[in-house]
Design an enzyme around this catalytic site. Structure first.
Site: not given
Length: 294
Positions: A46-47, A109, A135, A140, A164, A206
Site C-alpha cells: 500500500t505504501t 471492495y 495482511y 482499507r 500483518k 511492517i
C-alpha cells in the site's frame, strides 16, 4: 518454523518523476535502509502505491530490491488484490524473480465472507512454495480475518507463516495468538502501536515511518526485548512524528519525508495528491527536530 524477519521492516515507498517510476531514487533509498539496519524490504505494498503500478513496474522494483538485498535481508512482495487469479499470477512471478516471501491483503471492495477468505488465501498459498504473510487492514478493506479463519488457514498451509495486523485492536491480537503455535509470526501494521504490540509478543513491525527512520525503529524493537524502559523512551521521542503522519492518508505524508531526505521528487500518482506546502513544512521541521534530538 524460521521467521522471515524480526524487528523493523519498511513498507517501501515508490518514487515518481513526471509520473514515471524513479528507479534510481528507489535503489538509493533502499540502499540507505539496508545500511541503517532495516530488517526487510516490503515492496509493492500500500505504501508503495501498488494499486497504480503496472505489472512491469512492479517486476522491476522487485528485481532492484532483490539485487540490493543481496541475500542479506528478505524481500517480501505485496501481491494481494481483490482478484484471486491476479494475485496468483503476481505471486508466481514474484517467486520466480526470487523474493523471500509474499504479503497478501484481504480482498477489498468486492470483499468476501470468512469462507471466501479461506478459499482466497488457500488458492494463493497453494500456487507458490515460498512463505506467505497475511495482511489484515480493515480500515482499507472493510473486513477482518477472524481467529477461526486464521486457525484453519495455518493448519492447512505450512507456508502461511505470519500476519500483518493493522486492525489497531490489541485484544484481537490476543485472540489470534491463541489459535496458532509459537512459530507463527505477528507483525504490527500500526507504527503508533508498535511498542504495546511488542509487549504482547509481537515479532516485528511492517512500518511506514521506518522508511525515514529505519535505525531508530530497529533500536526500539531491540530495546523492547530486554530494556523496556529504554524502549519506552525511544517511543516517547518518536511518537509525535508518527502522530503527525496522520495529517493525511498513507503514503502522502511519508513521501514528503522521503523526498526531504533526497530520495526523489515529492510526487504521487492520482488519486493521491501531495500535502500543501505549509503542511509539508510542519512535517519536515518536526522530522528534522526528531532526528536532531536523537
Amino acid at each position: 518454523m524460521t521467521r522471515l524477519f524480526t524487528g523493523a521492516a519498511a513498507a517501501v515507498t515508490t518514487p515518481f518523476s513526471k509520473d514515471s517510476v524513479d528507479y534510481d531514487s528507489f535503489k538509493n533509498h533502499i540502499t540507505y535502509l539496508k545500511k541503517n539496519n532495516i530488517q526487510a524490504f516490503i515492496v509493492n505494498g500500500t505504501t508503495g502505491e501498488s494499486a497504480t503500478l503496472t505489472r512491469k513496474e512492479k517486476t522491476t522494483l522487485l528485481s532492484i530490491a532483490i539485487d540490493v538485498a543481496d541475500g542479506d535481508i528478505p524481500v517480501i512482495a505485496g501481491t494481494g488484490s481483490n482478484n484471486t487469479q491476479e494475485s496468483i499470477l503476481h505471486s508466481k512471478e514474484a517467486e520466480k524473480l526470487g523474493v523471500d516471501g509474499l504479503l497478501v491483503i484481504t480482498p477489498y471492495y468486492n470483499k468476501t465472507s470468512q469462507k471466501g477468505l479461506i478459499a482466497h488465501f488457500s488458492a494463493i498459498a497453494e500456487a507458490v512454495s515460498i512463505p506467505v504473510i497475511l495482511y489484515d487492514v480493515p480500515a482499507r478493506t472493510g473486513m477482518t480475518i477472524a481467529p477461526e479463519t486464521l486457525e484453519v488457514l495455518v493448519k492447512q498451509h505450512d507456508n502461511i507463516v505470519g500476519l500483518k495486523d493493522a486492525t489497531g485492536d490489541l485484544a484481537h491480537l490476543n485472540r489470534l495468538q491463541y489459535v496458532v503455535d509459537e512459530g507463527f509470526s505477528f507483525y504490527s501494521g500500526n507504527d503508533d502501536l508498535a511498542l504495546p504490540f511488542y509487549s504482547l509478543g509481537g515479532h516485528g513491525l511492517i512500518s511506514v515511518i521506518a522508511n525515514a527512520l529505519p535505525k531508530e525503529y530497529q533500536e526500539m524493537y531491540e530495546a523492547a526485548q530486554k530494556r523496556p524502559k529504554q524502549a519506552a523512551q525511544i517511543n516517547h521521542k518518536l511518537f509525535p512524528l508518527v502522530d503527525a503522519l496522520n495529517v493525511d492518508v498513507n503514503p502522502i505524508p511519508i513521501k514528503a519525508l522521503i523526498s526531504h531526505l533526497g530520495f526523489g521528487e515529492y510526487s504521487l500518482r492520482l488519486p493521491l495528491v501531495p500535502l500543501e506546502k505549509d503542511a509539508q513544512t510542519v512535517l519536515t521541521e518536526l522530522f528534522d527536530h526528531t532526528r536532531k534530538d536523537g
